[in-house]
Scaffold this active site. Structure first.
Site, PDB file in Angstrom:
ATOM      1  CB  ALA A  64      11.277  11.725  40.594  1.00  0.00           C
ATOM      2  N   GLY A 109       6.989   8.676  40.766  1.00  0.00           N
ATOM      3  CA  GLY A 109       7.984   7.598  40.748  1.00  0.00           C
ATOM      4  C   GLY A 109       7.747   6.545  41.820  1.00  0.00           C
ATOM      5  CD  GLU A 112       6.616   6.566  36.885  1.00  0.00           C
ATOM      6  OE1 GLU A 112       7.250   7.378  37.605  1.00  0.00           O
ATOM      7  OE2 GLU A 112       6.587   6.633  35.653  1.00  0.00           O
ATOM      8  CD  GLU A 132       4.350  11.505  37.363  1.00  0.00           C
ATOM      9  OE1 GLU A 132       3.104  11.402  37.373  1.00  0.00           O
ATOM     10  OE2 GLU A 132       5.103  10.594  37.751  1.00  0.00           O
TER      11      GLU A 132
HETATM   12  N1  COA Z   1      10.383  15.575  45.877  1.00  0.00           N
HETATM   13  C1  COA Z   1      11.083  16.300  46.767  1.00  0.00           C
HETATM   14  N2  COA Z   1      10.640  16.583  48.002  1.00  0.00           N
HETATM   15  C2  COA Z   1       9.435  16.097  48.336  1.00  0.00           C
HETATM   16  C3  COA Z   1       8.642  15.350  47.470  1.00  0.00           C
HETATM   17  C4  COA Z   1       9.177  15.079  46.177  1.00  0.00           C
HETATM   18  N3  COA Z   1       8.516  14.341  45.290  1.00  0.00           N
HETATM   19  N4  COA Z   1       7.479  15.040  48.083  1.00  0.00           N
HETATM   20  C5  COA Z   1       7.551  15.569  49.327  1.00  0.00           C
HETATM   21  N5  COA Z   1       8.726  16.212  49.476  1.00  0.00           N
HETATM   22  C6  COA Z   1       9.214  16.934  50.665  1.00  0.00           C
HETATM   23  C7  COA Z   1       8.521  18.276  50.836  1.00  0.00           C
HETATM   24  O1  COA Z   1       9.126  19.252  50.020  1.00  0.00           O
HETATM   25  C8  COA Z   1       8.740  18.506  52.308  1.00  0.00           C
HETATM   26  O2  COA Z   1      10.073  18.924  52.504  1.00  0.00           O
HETATM   27  P1  COA Z   1      10.413  20.148  53.514  1.00  0.00           P
HETATM   28  O3  COA Z   1       9.874  19.690  54.863  1.00  0.00           O
HETATM   29  O4  COA Z   1      11.895  20.259  53.464  1.00  0.00           O
HETATM   30  O5  COA Z   1       9.677  21.325  52.988  1.00  0.00           O
HETATM   31  C9  COA Z   1       8.615  17.109  52.888  1.00  0.00           C
HETATM   32  O6  COA Z   1       8.862  16.218  51.823  1.00  0.00           O
HETATM   33  C10 COA Z   1       7.242  16.807  53.465  1.00  0.00           C
HETATM   34  O7  COA Z   1       6.293  17.043  52.455  1.00  0.00           O
HETATM   35  P2  COA Z   1       5.009  18.002  52.633  1.00  0.00           P
HETATM   36  O8  COA Z   1       4.600  18.485  51.292  1.00  0.00           O
HETATM   37  O9  COA Z   1       5.295  19.044  53.675  1.00  0.00           O
HETATM   38  O10 COA Z   1       3.959  16.971  53.229  1.00  0.00           O
HETATM   39  P3  COA Z   1       2.362  17.061  53.116  1.00  0.00           P
HETATM   40  O11 COA Z   1       1.846  16.006  54.016  1.00  0.00           O
HETATM   41  O12 COA Z   1       1.897  18.448  53.310  1.00  0.00           O
HETATM   42  O13 COA Z   1       2.032  16.666  51.585  1.00  0.00           O
HETATM   43  C11 COA Z   1       2.233  15.333  49.563  1.00  0.00           C
HETATM   44  C12 COA Z   1       2.295  15.367  51.133  1.00  0.00           C
HETATM   45  C13 COA Z   1       2.705  13.947  49.142  1.00  0.00           C
HETATM   46  C14 COA Z   1       0.792  15.578  49.103  1.00  0.00           C
HETATM   47  C15 COA Z   1       3.164  16.438  48.997  1.00  0.00           C
HETATM   48  O14 COA Z   1       4.441  16.328  49.618  1.00  0.00           O
HETATM   49  C16 COA Z   1       3.365  16.353  47.514  1.00  0.00           C
HETATM   50  O15 COA Z   1       2.497  16.728  46.743  1.00  0.00           O
HETATM   51  N6  COA Z   1       4.553  15.865  47.056  1.00  0.00           N
HETATM   52  C17 COA Z   1       4.897  15.793  45.675  1.00  0.00           C
HETATM   53  C18 COA Z   1       4.218  14.650  44.993  1.00  0.00           C
HETATM   54  C19 COA Z   1       4.566  14.609  43.513  1.00  0.00           C
HETATM   55  O16 COA Z   1       4.237  15.489  42.754  1.00  0.00           O
HETATM   56  N7  COA Z   1       5.247  13.533  43.104  1.00  0.00           N
HETATM   57  C20 COA Z   1       5.619  13.334  41.746  1.00  0.00           C
HETATM   58  C21 COA Z   1       6.941  13.925  41.469  1.00  0.00           C
HETATM   59  S1  COA Z   1       7.381  13.710  39.769  1.00  0.00           S
END
Ligand code: COA
Length: 256
Positions: A64, A109, A112, A132
Site C-alpha cells: 500500500a 498489499g 495480499e 507491516e
Molecule cells: N509506498 C510508497 N512508496 C513506496 C513504497 C510504498 N509501499 N515502496 C517503495 N516506494 C517508493 C520509495 O519511497 C521510492 O520513492 P522515491 O524515489 O520518491 O523516494 C521508490 O518507491 C523506490 O523505492 P526505494 O525504497 O528507493 O527502492 P529500494 O530498491 O531501495 O527498496 C524496497 C525497495 C521494496 C525494499 C523498499 O522500497 C521498501 O521497503 N518499500 C516498502 C515496503 C513495505 O513496507 N510495504 C508494505 C507497506 S504497508
C-alpha cells in the site's frame, strides 16, 4: 486510466499496475481504478481470464502507498482496510481465472493482491513479505487470513511477526506460489497456463473457484456447496457438449 495499463488479447485481460517509480505501490487512485476494472471483468463477456502484473523490472507491487498513511484516524484506517479487502475479495471470488505474474517485490498489499489471485507464478527475482510490523501496522487487505490459508498458521505467524522477506524459491517451497520461472519467461509461462485453463469448460472452471473458496467461507459449508455446484453442472450446454465430445472421441467445441 492513470495507474493501470490494460491489454485484452484472445480473451486474456492483462492488468499492469503502472507506478514503477513508486514500485507500483497501491494508492487511492490504483484502488479506484482497480475497483472499476473488476466490475468490467465480472460483466464483460469478452474477458475470459485475467493476468495481473507490475510495471518495470523491480516490483510487482511494493505494498500500500505508505505516504497516504500518516494522517489517518482509527476509523479511516479501518475504512482503508475494508476497501482493500472488498476489492481483493471480488478478485478472489471472480468466476473467471485470475493469475498473478509476480515480477519483483510483492510486499504488504502487493503480497495480499497476489494472494487474492487464484494462482501465482513468480519470476526468480520476486521477493515476498508482509513487512507491516516494521511500520507499526498489520496486514489489512486479507493478508492475516490468506497467508495462513496458503502456507499454514505457524509459518504465516513467523513471516508476519518478523517482517522477513523471502525469495521466490522459498515461496515455492512454502506453497505461496505455484511456479517459479526466469523473468524473461514469466509472461509466456503465465499465458500458457491461462490458455490451458481457458481451453476447459468455463462454467466448470468458475464452479471450481466457487467450491474451493466456499471451504474458506465460514458462512457456508464447503461440502454442501460442492454438492450444489456439482448438480448445477448437469444439463448445461457446456457439460452436454463436453461429455458428448468425449464419447464421440472428438475435441469439445471451444468454450461451449
Ligand atoms: N509506498 C510508497 N512508496 C513506496 C513504497 C510504498 N509501499 N515502496 C517503495 N516506494 C517508493 C520509495 O519511497 C521510492 O520513492 P522515491 O524515489 O520518491 O523516494 C521508490 O518507491 C523506490 O523505492 P526505494 O525504497 O528507493 O527502492 P529500494 O530498491 O531501495 O527498496 C524496497 C525497495 C521494496 C525494499 C523498499 O522500497 C521498501 O521497503 N518499500 C516498502 C515496503 C513495505 O513496507 N510495504 C508494505 C507497506 S504497508
Amino acid at each position: 486510466m492513470e495507474t493501470l495499463l490494460t491489454q485484452l488479447d484472445n480473451g486474456i485481460l492483462t492488468i499492469t499496475i503502472n507506478r514503477p517509480d513508486k514500485l507500483n505501490a497501491l494508492n487511492n487512485t490504483v484502488f479506484e481504478e482497480l475497483n472499476a476494472l473488476v466490475n468490467d471483468i465480472y460483466s464483460n463477456p469478452e474477458i475470459h481470464g485475467v493476468i495481473i502484473t507490475g510495471a518495470g523490472p523491480k516490483a510487482f507491487v511494493a505494498g500500500a502507498d505508505i505516504s497516504e498513511f500518516m494522517s489517518l484516524s482509527n476509523e479511516e484506517g479501518s475504512s482503508l482496510a475494508k476497501r482493500g479487502q472488498d476489492v481483493f475479495m471480488r478478485i478472489e471470488n471472480c468466476r473467471k481465472p485470475v493469475i498473478a505474474a509476480v515480477n519483483g517485490f510483492a510486499l504488504g498489499g502487493g503480497c495480499e493482491l497476489a494472494m487474492s489471485c487464484h494462482i501465482r507464478i513468480a519470476a526468480t527475482n520476486a521477493k515476498f513479505g508482509q513487512p507491516e510490523v516494521n511500520l507499526g501496522i498489520i496486514p489489512g487487505y486479507g493478508g492475516t487470513q490468506r497467508l495462513a490459508q496458503l502456507i499454514g498458521k505457524g509459518k504465516a505467524m513467523e513471516l508476519m511477526m518478523s517482517a522477513e522477506m523471502i525469495s521466490a524459491e522459498q515461496a515455492l517451497q512454502l506453497g505461496l506460489v505455484n511456479h517459479v520461472t526466469e523473468p524473461d519467461h514469466l509472461m509466456e509461462k503465465t499465458t500458457s497456463l491461462m490458455n490451458t485453463i481457458l481451453s476447459k469448460g468455463p462454467g466448470a472452471v468458475g464452479k471450481v473457484i466457487a467450491a474451493v473458496n466456499a471451504g474458506y467461507d465460514n458462512t457456508v459449508n464447503g461440502y454442501d456447496e460442492e454438492v450444489r455446484l456439482f448438480g448445477e453442472c448437469f444439463n448445461t450446454d457446456e457439460m452436454k457438449e463436453r461429455v458428448t465430445a468425449f464419447l464421440e472421441k472428438r475435441k469439445a467445441a471451444f468454450r461451449k
